[in-house]
Design a protein around this motif. Structure first.
Motif, PDB file in Angstrom:
ATOM      1  N   UNK A  73       4.221  13.659   2.208  1.00 49.57           N
ATOM      2  CA  UNK A  73       5.475  13.011   1.848  1.00 49.57           C
ATOM      3  C   UNK A  73       5.307  11.498   1.814  1.00 49.57           C
ATOM      4  N   UNK A  74       6.040  10.830   0.970  1.00 49.70           N
ATOM      5  CA  UNK A  74       5.991   9.363   0.938  1.00 49.70           C
ATOM      6  C   UNK A  74       6.577   8.772   2.211  1.00 49.70           C
ATOM      7  N   UNK A  75       6.427   7.470   2.355  1.00 51.70           N
ATOM      8  CA  UNK A  75       7.061   6.706   3.422  1.00 51.70           C
ATOM      9  C   UNK A  75       7.995   5.680   2.794  1.00 51.70           C
ATOM     10  N   UNK A  76       8.985   5.261   3.548  1.00 46.85           N
ATOM     11  CA  UNK A  76       9.830   4.149   3.132  1.00 46.85           C
ATOM     12  C   UNK A  76       9.462   2.940   3.977  1.00 46.85           C
ATOM     13  N   UNK A  77       9.169   1.834   3.308  1.00 51.37           N
ATOM     14  CA  UNK A  77       8.932   0.570   3.990  1.00 51.37           C
ATOM     15  C   UNK A  77      10.165  -0.297   3.781  1.00 51.37           C
ATOM     16  N   UNK A  78      10.780  -0.725   4.866  1.00 54.77           N
ATOM     17  CA  UNK A  78      12.002  -1.537   4.802  1.00 54.77           C
ATOM     18  C   UNK A  78      11.698  -2.911   5.373  1.00 54.77           C
ATOM     19  N   UNK A  79      11.932  -3.945   4.580  1.00 53.08           N
ATOM     20  CA  UNK A  79      11.652  -5.320   4.984  1.00 53.08           C
ATOM     21  C   UNK A  79      12.972  -6.045   5.200  1.00 53.08           C
TER      22      UNK A  79
END
Length: 322
Positions: free
Chosen positions: A56-62
Motif C-alpha cells: 500500500x502507498x503511504x501519505x506524507x504530510x508536510x
C-alpha cells in the motif's frame, strides 16, 4: 464545493532528494519508487508515496511543527474507535515538519454527493452522521482551542454575546468587510443581531469538533455496498465546542441533486448515534457556520474564487428563515 479556491498557504513542492531523505528517517534503506502531489488541501501539503516492497502507498504530510505535534496527539487518541488514518512516524523540522501516515482507500465524499446515485448518497450521509456522533464521545470540561496535548489552552464558548462579538470582529473591525459590499455587511450584521438568541445554551456539553467536516475531508467506499465512510482526515482545525459547528459545515453546500435526501439521512445517522438536537438545529447550524464563513474572509489576500463562493454561501444563509 470550494471549487478552485486559492490556497491560504503555498504548496511546499519537494524534490525527489528531499522526499527520499524524509523516507530514510522513517524507513532506512527503503527506495522511493514514485510520488504524487495530492490535491484538495488548502493549508498543508500532502504526497502519495509508493515505496518498494510495500503493498500500500503511504501519505506524507508536510506542515508546521506545532500542527504536526497536534495532529499526532489527536490521531493517536482517535484511531482506536474512529476511521482515522494511523500516523506511523513523524519528525519536527520547523515549517517542514512531516508525518508518514496510513493510506486509506475511498473516494472523496464530495464525489458521492455530486455524482453518486440516490441510494449511495443516502447511505454515505447516514454513515457521515453516525461517525460525527462518535466524534462527540470525545468530551472536554470546557469549550475552546486545544494545544498539542489536547488540553483546552484558550477557552471560547459560543453564546449569543460571543457570537455577536465574533461577527463584530470580522465585519467591522477586521478584514471581512474589505471583500463584501457594504449592503451585505449591513445585512449580515442585522441577521446576526436578530437571530443571536437561538445560540443560547447550545454549548453546554463541549466535545470534539472537527471544524472542517465536509465532503473534501471524508473518504467513502467506492464500489461497495453500502457506501460508508472509510476515513476522516485533515483534523488541523479541531477544537472543543458544540456539534452544530460540524453540522453547519457539512450542510453548507446545497447545490447537488440529492441534497434533501443527504440532509435527512445525515441527521438520522446523528440521532442513531445518540445525538439529540435542538428543534431549531438547522438555524443554529447556519448561524454558527456564519462565523466560519466570515472568518474565512478575515484576511488581506482574499482570493477571487474564494470570495465569490463565500459571498454566495453567506447570501444563502441570509435567506434561511425556517
Amino acid at each position: 464545493m470550494k471549487e478552485n479556491w486559492e490556497r491560504s498557504r503555498p504548496v511546499q513542492l519537494l524534490e525527489m532528494q528531499e522526499l527520499e531523505w524524509m523516507l530514510q528517517s522513517f524507513m532506512p534503506g527503503k527506495k522511493l519508487e514514485a510520488f504524487y502531489l495530492l490535491g484538495g488541501g488548502y493549508s498543508n501539503t500532502n504526497y502519495k508515496l509508493q515505496v518498494e516492497t510495500l503493498g500500500d502507498p503511504l501519505v506524507l504530510r508536510v506542515s508546521s511543527e506545532k500542527l504536526c505535534k497536534f495532529e499526532n496527539s489527536l490521531h493517536s487518541r482517535l484511531q482506536q474507535n474512529l476511521p482515522v488514518p494511523e500516523i506511523y512516524f513523524s519528525e519536527s523540522h520547523g515549517d517542514r515538519s512531516f508525518s508518514f501516515m496510513e493510506w486509506r482507500t475511498g473516494s472523496q465524499l464530495k464525489e458521492v454527493m455530486y455524482q453518486g446515485e440516490r441510494n449511495a448518497v443516502k447511505q454515505a450521509a447516514f454513515s457521515v452522521g453516525y461517525w460525527l456522533s462518535q466524534i462527540r464521545k470525545h468530551t472536554f470540561t470546557e469549550s475552546g482551542f486545544l494545544n498539542e496535548n489536547l488540553d483546552v489552552c484558550e477557552p471560547v464558548k459560543i453564546t449569543p454575546d460571543t457570537f455577536l462579538a465574533f461577527m463584530e470582529e470580522f465585519l467591522i473591525k477586521g478584514k471581512t468587510g474589505l471583500w463584501i459590499e457594504k449592503e451585505m455587511t449591513a445585512a449580515v450584521w442585522d441577521y446576526a443581531r436578530k437571530n443571536k438568541h437561538f445560540l443560547k445554551d447550545i454549548d453546554v456539553e463541549p466535545a470534539l469538533v472537527h471544524s472542517d467536516y465536509n465532503g473534501l475531508n471524508i473518504l467513502a467506499s467506492k464500489n461497495n455496498e453500502p457506501c460508508e465512510v472509510t476515513a476522516i482526515i485533515d483534523w488541523e482545525f479541531a477544537f472543543a465546542g458544540p456539534v452544530y459547528v460540524d453540522i453547519g459545515n457539512m450542510l453548507r453546500y446545497e447545490n447537488f441533486r440529492y441534497y434533501a435526501d443527504f440532509e435527512l439521512a445525515f441527521i438520522e445517522g446523528l440521532e442513531f448515534g445518540g445525538i439529540k438536537l435542538h428543534k431549531e438545529w438547522k438555524r443554529i447550524a447556519k448561524l454558527v457556520d456564519l462565523i466560519a464563513l466570515c472568518s474565512l474572509l478575515n484576511n488581506q489576500h482574499g482570493g477571487e474564487n474564494r470570495i465569490k463562493d463565500i459571498k454566495q454561501l453567506i447570501s444563502q444563509t441570509l435567506k434561511y428563515e425556517k
